[in-house]
Structures are given as structure tokens and as C-alpha cells.
Design an enzyme around this catalytic site. Structure first.
Site, PDB file in Angstrom:
ATOM      1  CG  HIS A  72      18.922 -30.576   9.786  1.00 39.43           C
ATOM      2  ND1 HIS A  72      18.584 -29.375  10.340  1.00 39.43           N
ATOM      3  CD2 HIS A  72      19.948 -31.057  10.534  1.00 39.43           C
ATOM      4  CE1 HIS A  72      19.368 -29.126  11.381  1.00 39.43           C
ATOM      5  NE2 HIS A  72      20.210 -30.135  11.503  1.00 39.43           N
ATOM      6  CE1 TYR A 200      14.254 -22.860   6.571  1.00 41.59           C
ATOM      7  CE2 TYR A 200      14.648 -20.640   5.745  1.00 41.59           C
ATOM      8  CZ  TYR A 200      15.021 -21.964   5.840  1.00 41.59           C
ATOM      9  OH  TYR A 200      16.154 -22.400   5.190  1.00 41.59           O
ATOM     10  N   PRO A 292      19.012 -14.999   0.677  1.00 37.62           N
ATOM     11  CG  PRO A 292      19.520 -14.227   2.809  1.00 37.62           C
ATOM     12  CD  PRO A 292      19.216 -13.752   1.427  1.00 37.62           C
ATOM     13  CE  LYS A 296      17.351 -24.368  -3.009  1.00 34.90           C
ATOM     14  NZ  LYS A 296      17.672 -25.669  -2.412  1.00 34.90           N
ATOM     15  CE1 TYR A 384      15.129 -24.743   3.023  1.00 35.87           C
ATOM     16  CE2 TYR A 384      16.059 -26.916   3.449  1.00 35.87           C
ATOM     17  CZ  TYR A 384      15.934 -25.579   3.783  1.00 35.87           C
ATOM     18  OH  TYR A 384      16.615 -25.076   4.864  1.00 35.87           O
TER      19      TYR A 384
HETATM   20  C1  PHB Z   1      22.212 -20.120   7.724  1.00 37.33           C
HETATM   21  O1  PHB Z   1      22.423 -21.050   8.521  1.00 37.33           O
HETATM   22  O2  PHB Z   1      22.951 -19.133   7.684  1.00 37.33           O
HETATM   23  C2  PHB Z   1      21.055 -20.205   6.812  1.00 37.33           C
HETATM   24  C3  PHB Z   1      20.293 -21.360   6.805  1.00 37.33           C
HETATM   25  C4  PHB Z   1      19.185 -21.450   5.990  1.00 37.33           C
HETATM   26  C5  PHB Z   1      18.859 -20.400   5.172  1.00 37.33           C
HETATM   27  C6  PHB Z   1      19.635 -19.255   5.148  1.00 37.33           C
HETATM   28  C7  PHB Z   1      20.738 -19.156   5.972  1.00 37.33           C
HETATM   29  O3  PHB Z   1      17.768 -20.496   4.388  1.00 37.33           O
END
Ligand code: PHB
Ligand code: APR
Length: 389
Positions: A72, A200, A292, A296, A384
């Protein structure tokens, strides 16, 4: 029984460390309290930094990840009804790899089996002894019998609730912690993702995340108060809540289906210092927890294992302990930067019950600044995709 390194815990940290050590000729035994099936049943995040990708390649488990994972080059931030793309690749030259932690664990378990590495699953009552001296021991019970392993070093890769960190005398360890006043309600579903990259969202009803595991499997989350119970969330209620926090296009693209998994996870920031106590080393979730947001957790486990495996391998190969002596310091420097980033990303994207009007305006300003400044976006992007190691 004797081995060079006893590794407690067969999560990604323990399995990756075990594999890198085996490849370098350093014998080790992994002790895991659960069954392999149980370990593989845990659903966790799925975004790998390039550093973690490199570590998995080094461990010899890159093939399936490269075949099934997806690169990505960016993700979307959604706030005030508008989506803004963060062009990770354009800003940093680097992408992330979307590949589930379950798959990573699976690949590492297969590799360990193929190299003949010993993993004792369902090892009960693991206890660690004499790590402040020169001859540490690890005891456990299996099938009603007690076993003892003599070793040179113990690697505590046994997660936040493990036994290793708790075995350190209180006066020798300092814990830093922040607990957040909300959790993430997550759903895993066999339906194509609603967008080709992650979204997000900061919405007045709370944070939402649209993630994915593959082209046919999606992972969605919504922020909920800690008082919520997962039994009160039907799939329908979850999807309605998620849609309400998305822009009309994303909401219209949501494909729903029966959830394969649904759970509420609390959010916590935690760091233990130092990471070394004589011949005991802590790595991964045993040493630190991140919320989460930004995914990380697994990536930090990989960077810890980089520093620790380098130290152990140089100790055995060259009799040089400088890297091992530097482990705690080097790993903690990177851990704190990832802690800062996860805390910050959590703080700009969630609704905090006690933020007040001032807090809310500051959050809005943070987001507006972020998407209007190339410098701010680059800072987000470089964190990130993962700070170097
Ligand atoms: C997930 O796919 O579970 C996931 C992806 C990105 C994040 C947190 C969890 O920042
Ligand atoms: N004895 C033996 N094994 C134990 C004990 C114990 N007393 N306590 C815990 N374990 C095992 C757990 O069952 C688990 O399989 O240690 C393992 C720790 O694995 P994780 O919790 O996955 O931690 P880690 O390997 O550090 O992974 C870090 O992966 O799991 C995610 O959220 C985590 O993303 C983070 C990253």
C-alpha cells in the site's frame, strides 16, 4: 536438558527470534503455554513496515508474504466529512505491506518446523530462575512432568501478561503506562474491502478504521466506550455504526456479511525499562504495548528482535558482547519513538470523553494542519512506514 537460549512465548517476537538464531547456528528452545492452534486463532493487526518485511525475508519466510501480501502506497484520513490521502510512497519513497499477523505467525511456525527447531506447546507453569547469575534455568510442566532447561540466556517474548517481566524484582524495573478511556470493537468479514487502501476516520461519534487482510477479507473497527459488551453488538448494529462514521461513498461501498470474529480490545501505552536483567532480555509485547492506531505492535517486536538477535549472534560468533550490552538502550530509543507516534495518532483520531471544547478545537487544528502541510504529512508518513533500524 540444555540449550543456548530459552525463548519464552511463540508469538511473532519469539518465533522470529528463534528462526534468526537457528539460521545463525545458535540453538534455542521455545516454550509456549498455549497450543499452536490457539496462537494462530488470535486476530491482530496487519500492516508491516519495510523493516519487518526485511526481517521476515532474513528469517527465510518472505515468499508467501510477497505472494499474498499487498503493498500500500498510502492511506486515507477522513475528518469533517472529507477524505485526504496520505501518499506514503510519494512522501517517503516507501510503502507498507498489508499482510495479517496470523499469516506471519503461520509462516514462522512452518519455517521452524522445517528447520527442526524445538517448540514446546502447552508448556505449563513456566518459571525462570537465576538469570542474575551465570547459569540461568527455566522450568515448566508438560503432561504432568516437570522439566528443567539449563541455558546461557532467556528471551522473554511472552507478551504483556507473560511470566518473564513479572519475575524481575520490582526495584529493578520501571513501568510507564497510559490507559485510554475507550476500546476498539473489531469485526473480521469475508467480503472485499470497501476501499483499496486503509481509511482512518475521526467522526463525532468516534474513531473508525477500514482495514483489510486480502482482496476478499476485510477488518473494520469502531471506537466504543469500555463499558460496551460485545454481545450487545449484532453484526447489523456494527455495520450501521461503521457506516454512520464514514463518508457517503465509503459507506455505500461497504459490503457486509456474517462476522468471522468480533471482539473489543482496550487501548494502552506501556513501556518497561530497562529490557535487560542479567541474562534475561525482554522483547515485543512483554516489554511494551502500543495502542493499535498505526499498527506498530508487530513492527516494534520485529525491531526489538533485530537488535537482540544481532547481539546474541555476535556474542556466539565472535565472542563480542557489545551489541548485546547495547540492546536495551538501542531498542528503547526506537520503542519510545513508536510509542510517541501511536499515542499521537490515537490522540488526533479518537473522541476523548474529557477533551472539552478546547481539546476538540486543538484536535481539529492538528488534523487541518496535517493535511495542509507537506512537512507535517511527511512526518506522519515517515513514522507510519517505520523509522529506520
Ligand atoms: C488491522 O488491520 O487490524 C489494523 C490496521 C491498521 C491499524 C490497526 C489495525 O492501524
Ligand atoms: N509461558 C509461556 N508462554 C507464554 C506465557 C507463559 N507464562 N505467557 C504468555 N505466553 C505466550 C502467549 O501465549 C503468546 O503466544 O507468549 C506469546 C506472546 O505472544 P504475543 O502476545 O503475540 O507477543 P509478541 O510475540 O511480543 O508479539 C508482538 O504481535 O501479538 C501481537 O499485539 C502483539 O502486535 C504485537 C506483536
Amino acid at each position: 536438558m540444555r540449550t543456548s537460549v530459552v525463548i519464552v512465548g511463540a508469538g511473532p517476537a519469539g518465533l522470529l527470534l528463534g528462526q534468526l538464531l537457528l539460521k545463525a547456528g545458535v540453538d534455542n528452545i521455545i516454550l509456549e503455554q498455549r497450543s499452536a492452534e490457539y496462537v494462530l486463532g488470535r486476530i491482530r493487526a496487519g500492516v508491516l513496515e519495510q523493516g519487518a518485511v526485511r526481517m521476515l525475508e532474513e528469517a527465510g519466510v518472505g515468499a508467501r508474504m510477497h505472494a499474498l501480501g499487498h503493498e500500500h502506497g498510502g492511506f486515507d484520513l477522513l475528518f469533517d466529512g472529507q477524505r485526504h490521502r496520505i501518499d506514503l510512497k510519494g512522501l517517503t519513497g516507501t510503502s507498507v505491506m498489508v499482510y495479517g499477523q496470523t499469516e506471519v505467525t503461520h509462516d514462522l511456525m512452518d519455517a521452524r518446523a522445517a528447520t527442526g527447531g524445538v517448540t514446546v506447546y502447552e508448556a505449563e507453569d513456566v518459571s525462570i530462575h537465576d538469570f542474575d547469575g551465570t547459569a540461568p534455568k527455566v522450568r515448566y510442566r508438560k503432561d504432568g512432568q516437570t522439566h528443567e532447561i539449563d541455558c546461557d540466556f532467556i528471551a522473554g517474548c511472552d507478551g504483556f501478561h507473560g511470566v518473564c517481566r513479572k519475575s524481575v524484582p520490582e526495584k529493578s524495573i520501571k513501568n510507564f503506562e497510559r490507559v485510554y478511556p475507550f476500546g476498539w470493537l473489531g469485526v473480521l468479514v469475508d467480503q472485499p474491502p470497501l476501499h483499496h487502501e486503509l481509511i482512518y476516520a475521526n467522526h463525532e461519534r468516534g474513531f473508525a478504521l477500514c482495514s483489510q487482510r486480502s482482496l476478499t477479507r476485510s477488518r473494520y473497527y469502531v471506537q466504543v466506550p469500555l463499558s460496551e459488551k460485545v454481545e450487545d453488538w449484532s453484526d447489523e448494529r456494527f455495520y450501521d455504526e461503521l457506516r454512520s462514521r464514514l463518508d457517503p461513498e465509503a459507506a455505500a461501498n461497504l459490503k457486509t456479511g456474517p462476522s468471522l470474529e468480533k471482539s473489543i480490545a482496550p487501548l494502552r501505552s506501556f513501556v518497561a525499562e530497562p529490557l535487560r536483567f542479567g541474562r534475561l532480555f525482554l522483547a515485543g509485547d512483554a516489554a511494551h504495548i502500543v495502542p493499535p492506531t498505526g499498527a506498530k505492535g508487530l513492527n516494534l517486536a520485529a525491531s526489538d528482535v533485530h537488535y537482540l538477535s544481532t547481539g546474541l549472534i555476535e556474542h556466539y560468533r565472535k565472542g563480542d558482547s557489545r551489541e548485546l550490552d547495547a540492546y536495551s538502550h538501542k531498542a528503547l530509543a526506537r520503542i519510545w519513538k513508536a510509542e510517541r507516534f501511536s499515542w499521537w495518532m490515537t490522540s488526533i483520531l479518537h473522541r476523548f470523553p474529557d477533551a472539552g471544547d478546547f481539546g476538540h478545537r486543538i484536535q481539529q487544528a492538528d488534523l487541518e494542519y496535517l493535511v495542509s502541510s507537506k512537512a507535517a504529512m511527511t512526518s506522519l508518513a515517515e513514522n507510519y512506514i517505520g523509522l529506520p533500524y
